[in-house]
Design a protein around this motif. Structure first.
Motif, mmCIF file in Angstrom:
data_model
loop_
_atom_site.group_PDB
_atom_site.id
_atom_site.type_symbol
_atom_site.label_atom_id
_atom_site.label_comp_id
_atom_site.label_asym_id
_atom_site.label_seq_id
_atom_site.Cartn_x
_atom_site.Cartn_y
_atom_site.Cartn_z
ATOM 1 N N MET A 57 70.861 -27.014 9.725
ATOM 2 C CA MET A 57 70.656 -28.460 9.649
ATOM 3 C C MET A 57 69.354 -28.861 10.333
ATOM 4 S SD MET A 57 70.856 -31.475 11.539
ATOM 5 C CE MET A 57 72.090 -31.355 12.827
ATOM 6 N N HIS A 58 69.090 -28.280 11.508
ATOM 7 C CA HIS A 58 67.846 -28.599 12.206
ATOM 8 C C HIS A 58 66.632 -28.222 11.357
ATOM 9 C CE1 HIS A 58 70.099 -28.011 16.299
ATOM 10 N NE2 HIS A 58 70.402 -29.158 15.722
ATOM 11 N N GLY A 61 66.353 -30.486 8.150
ATOM 12 C CA GLY A 61 65.895 -31.833 8.485
ATOM 13 C C GLY A 61 64.421 -31.852 8.837
ATOM 14 N N ASP A 75 73.522 -38.656 6.494
ATOM 15 C CA ASP A 75 74.181 -37.457 7.011
ATOM 16 C C ASP A 75 75.690 -37.649 6.905
ATOM 17 O OD1 ASP A 75 75.025 -35.226 8.353
ATOM 18 O OD2 ASP A 75 74.089 -35.722 10.266
ATOM 19 N N LEU A 86 70.463 -34.958 14.220
ATOM 20 C CA LEU A 86 69.521 -35.057 13.114
ATOM 21 C C LEU A 86 68.411 -36.060 13.399
ATOM 22 C CD1 LEU A 86 68.675 -34.317 10.225
ATOM 23 C CD2 LEU A 86 70.207 -36.119 9.401
#
Length: 266
Positions: A57-58, A61, A75, A86
């Motif tokens: 996710m990091h 994003g 999200d 996020l």
């Protein structure tokens, strides 16, 4: 006035709180600890798997903010706040970014409103809604206030879809994508038993015993969720293999039960 915490059911484990416990958080109950411990007995690699899902996710994003110029994000299935969140990732790249978080757990709601604070230039909001009701998300005042549907959006569905059973799964993803303009992106992770079928199968059985039924998908089924979209390289892959950074730790494939991908809406 009632608090969101008045809705908490401490007799039943919840996926967001189990996730929080396994990752070393503190916002969970005994029932979540017991469920998490049982799952880790079935598959000791579960914490590694969950951590890599979060790191995907990091990276996704940051990629969308830095390389694709996305400045607004939706999200869905936020989970409990775990730094960096996020908005912290994308606002480090572009402080003016807007992030709308969505979850339906009252503990997540309480903590999100307290902790998910935007940079001065940007904005964050939290929608108390369920992915099974996409209209409640899309029609929410928070979504309308922060997301401009004339500009591309980054839709993040991370660690959620294995709790959405067919045939609703693909329909719900499409319903969230439909109003987003061309140039928007979908970043999604999807649970699989392709790499450790026995162990991950037992974890899924434990989730079901805890009243959290889930479905695990193979690579062709996972890839089908991105039909009609333009996959970003390297396409659909295990989450730890999606654009790993130079400091990426060494992770065994059999310790990861999650596919991930990012794709552009034409």
């Amino acid at each position: 006035m009632s608090s969101p915490l008045d809705r908490v059911d401490t007799s039943t484990a919840h996926s967001a709180r189990v996730y929080d416990y396994i990752l070393g958080g503190k916002d969970h109950y005994l029932v979540d600890i017991e469920a998490g411990d049982a799952m880790c007995r079935h598959w000791p690699s579960l914490p590694v798997h969950m951590r890599e899902n979060r790191l995907f996710m990091h990276r996704a994003g940051r990629f969308l903010a830095r390389e694709k110029g996305i400045r607004q994000f939706l999200d869905v299935g936020t989970g409990l706040p775990t730094a960096p969140n996020l908005h912290e990732v994308v606002q480090e790249v572009a402080p003016e970014s807007h992030v709308v978080y969505v979850d339906n757990d009252p503990i997540v709601l309480a903590h999100a409103r307290a902790l998910l604070q935007s940079s001065p230039e940007g904005a964050t909001a939290y929608v108390d809604a369920d992915m099974h009701d996409p209209d409640a998300i899309l029609d929410s005042p928070e979504m309308r206030a922060l997301i401009d549907l004339d500009q591309p959006v980054g839709l993040m569905v991370i660690g959620m879809l294995h709790f959405i059973l067919p045939p609703a799964d693909g329909q719900l993803v499409r319903r969230l994508l439909d109003p987003l303009p061309s140039g928007s992106y979908l970043a999604m992770t999807i649970g699989t038993a392709d790499f450790a079928p026995e162990e991950v199968g037992r974890v899924a059985e434990e989730y079901a015993r805890q009243n959290m039924p889930m479905v695990l998908r193979d690579l062709p089924t996972t890839t089908s969720f991105f039909d009609g979209l333009d996959l970003v390289e390297p396409g659909v892959t295990q989450v730890h293999k999606w654009r790993p950074g130079s400091g990426q730790r060494d992770v065994r494939d059999r310790d990861i039960a999650m596919y991930g991908a990012v794709a552009r809406k034409p």
